[in-house]
Design an enzyme around this catalytic site. Structure first.
Site, short mmCIF file in Angstrom:
data_model
loop_
_atom_site.label_atom_id
_atom_site.label_comp_id
_atom_site.label_asym_id
_atom_site.label_seq_id
_atom_site.Cartn_x
_atom_site.Cartn_y
_atom_site.Cartn_z
N LYS A 107 10.25 77.83 34.09
CA LYS A 107 11.01 78.01 32.85
C LYS A 107 11.24 79.48 32.51
CE LYS A 107 9.60 73.55 30.86
NZ LYS A 107 9.05 72.85 29.66
N TYR A 148 17.79 67.14 29.24
CA TYR A 148 16.79 66.71 28.26
C TYR A 148 17.32 65.61 27.34
CZ TYR A 148 13.33 70.28 29.49
OH TYR A 148 12.38 71.04 30.14
N PHE A 184 12.37 68.70 18.22
CA PHE A 184 12.38 69.98 18.93
C PHE A 184 13.55 70.11 19.92
CE2 PHE A 184 9.34 67.19 21.23
CZ PHE A 184 9.92 67.19 22.49
N ARG A 225 2.03 67.12 38.32
CA ARG A 225 1.62 67.00 36.91
C ARG A 225 0.18 67.49 36.75
NH1 ARG A 225 5.70 65.78 33.16
NH2 ARG A 225 4.11 64.91 31.81
N THR A 242 1.02 69.46 28.30
CA THR A 242 2.20 70.09 27.71
C THR A 242 1.83 71.30 26.86
OG1 THR A 242 3.17 67.87 27.59
CG2 THR A 242 4.27 69.61 26.33
N ARG A 245 -0.23 75.79 33.29
CA ARG A 245 0.01 76.02 31.86
C ARG A 245 -1.17 76.72 31.19
NH1 ARG A 245 3.22 70.31 30.89
NH2 ARG A 245 5.34 71.14 31.07
N ASN A 297 6.20 76.72 28.00
CA ASN A 297 5.02 76.30 28.77
C ASN A 297 5.22 76.42 30.28
OD1 ASN A 297 6.71 74.14 29.03
ND2 ASN A 297 5.35 72.63 28.11
N HIS A 308 8.32 72.77 34.18
CA HIS A 308 8.65 71.35 34.00
C HIS A 308 8.31 70.62 35.28
CE1 HIS A 308 10.95 67.63 33.52
NE2 HIS A 308 11.33 67.84 34.76
N GLU A 321 16.48 63.66 38.52
CA GLU A 321 16.46 65.10 38.24
C GLU A 321 16.83 65.92 39.48
OE1 GLU A 321 12.62 65.76 36.38
OE2 GLU A 321 13.24 64.66 34.59
P1 RTP Z 1 8.24 68.72 30.90
O1 RTP Z 1 9.11 67.53 30.64
O2 RTP Z 1 8.91 70.04 30.56
O3 RTP Z 1 7.63 68.72 32.27
O4 RTP Z 1 6.99 68.67 29.92
P2 RTP Z 1 6.14 67.44 29.44
O5 RTP Z 1 6.56 66.19 30.16
O6 RTP Z 1 4.71 67.87 29.53
O7 RTP Z 1 6.55 67.36 27.92
P3 RTP Z 1 7.71 66.50 27.20
O8 RTP Z 1 7.07 65.67 26.15
O9 RTP Z 1 8.58 65.83 28.21
O10 RTP Z 1 8.54 67.64 26.46
C1 RTP Z 1 9.51 68.38 27.16
C2 RTP Z 1 9.37 69.83 26.80
O11 RTP Z 1 9.75 70.03 25.45
C3 RTP Z 1 8.99 71.11 24.89
N1 RTP Z 1 8.23 70.61 23.74
N2 RTP Z 1 8.22 71.24 22.60
N3 RTP Z 1 7.74 71.96 19.92
C4 RTP Z 1 7.17 70.87 20.40
O12 RTP Z 1 6.44 70.16 19.75
C5 RTP Z 1 7.45 70.52 21.79
N4 RTP Z 1 6.98 69.45 22.43
C6 RTP Z 1 7.48 69.52 23.66
C7 RTP Z 1 8.07 71.62 25.99
O13 RTP Z 1 8.74 72.70 26.67
C8 RTP Z 1 7.96 70.41 26.90
O14 RTP Z 1 7.57 70.79 28.19
MG MG Z 2 8.62 65.53 30.29
#
Ligand code: RTP
Ligand code: MG
Length: 140
Positions: free
Chosen positions: A11, A51, A59, A87, A93, A104, A114, A117, A128
């Site tokens: 990222k 996304y 967010f 993962r 996250t 992370r 973070n 992805h 993807e």
């Molecule tokens: P990713 O998709 O990026 O691999 O991350 P993830 O599965 O661990 O998290 P996900 O719930 O899919 O969220 C996607 C990305 O959104 C951002 N985020 N911001 N401000 C917030 O509360 C918040 N929560 C998530 C993060 O960049 C997250 O990786």
């Molecule tokens: Mg995700």
């Protein structure tokens, strides 16, 4: 365990701090092989499309701002049980909740910035990968 593929993004917070190599090394050390890689600047449309599952989340707008704020490195990773392996090395996250030794925990700036992805299922990995790569750009 079957050799599978997953999709990864380094990222903008990580590319800005010149951590592309350091993050890639952690992925490789975890048993993943980079079989495709390119550095790109996401357009707003690409970020929103990528996304789309998060479109109703509070967010979403901020996340798309962040993901278009600088270059990213999109990669296809190959390895045994690649989605889970990736993962696991990414960590939670929110870096505050991530285990020691994860990407992370080591590099992320916060819950949004973070550093990486990774796809969350084989099905999403395929979607993807197809979003960013043509088959001939992937060399296993
Ligand atoms: P990713 O998709 O990026 O691999 O991350 P993830 O599965 O661990 O998290 P996900 O719930 O899919 O969220 C996607 C990305 O959104 C951002 N985020 N911001 N401000 C917030 O509360 C918040 N929560 C998530 C993060 O960049 C997250 O990786
Ligand atoms: Mg995700």
């Amino acid at each position: 365990m079957a050799v599978t593929r997953t999709f990864s993004i380094i990222k903008p917070d990580a590319t800005r701090r010149n951590l592309t190599g350091a993050v890639t090394k952690m992925l490789e050390d975890a048993g993943l092989r980079v079989v495709a890689s390119k550095r790109v600047r996401l357009s707003r449309e690409q970020a929103e499309g990528f996304y789309a599952v998060h479109k109703e989340r509070p967010f979403f707008g901020e996340l798309c701002d962040f993901m278009t704020s600088g270059p990213v490195v999109v990669q296809v990773l190959e390895g045994e049980d690649a989605v889970k392996r990736n993962r696991d090395v990414m960590g939670a996250t929110n870096p505050a909740d991530a285990d020691e030794g994860t990407i992370r925990k080591t590099y992320a700036e916060g819950i949004e910035a973070n550093s990486v992805h990774g796809s969350d299922s084989d099905e999403n990995a395929k979607i993807e990968i197809d979003y960013f790569f043509k088959p001939e750009e992937i060399v296993g």
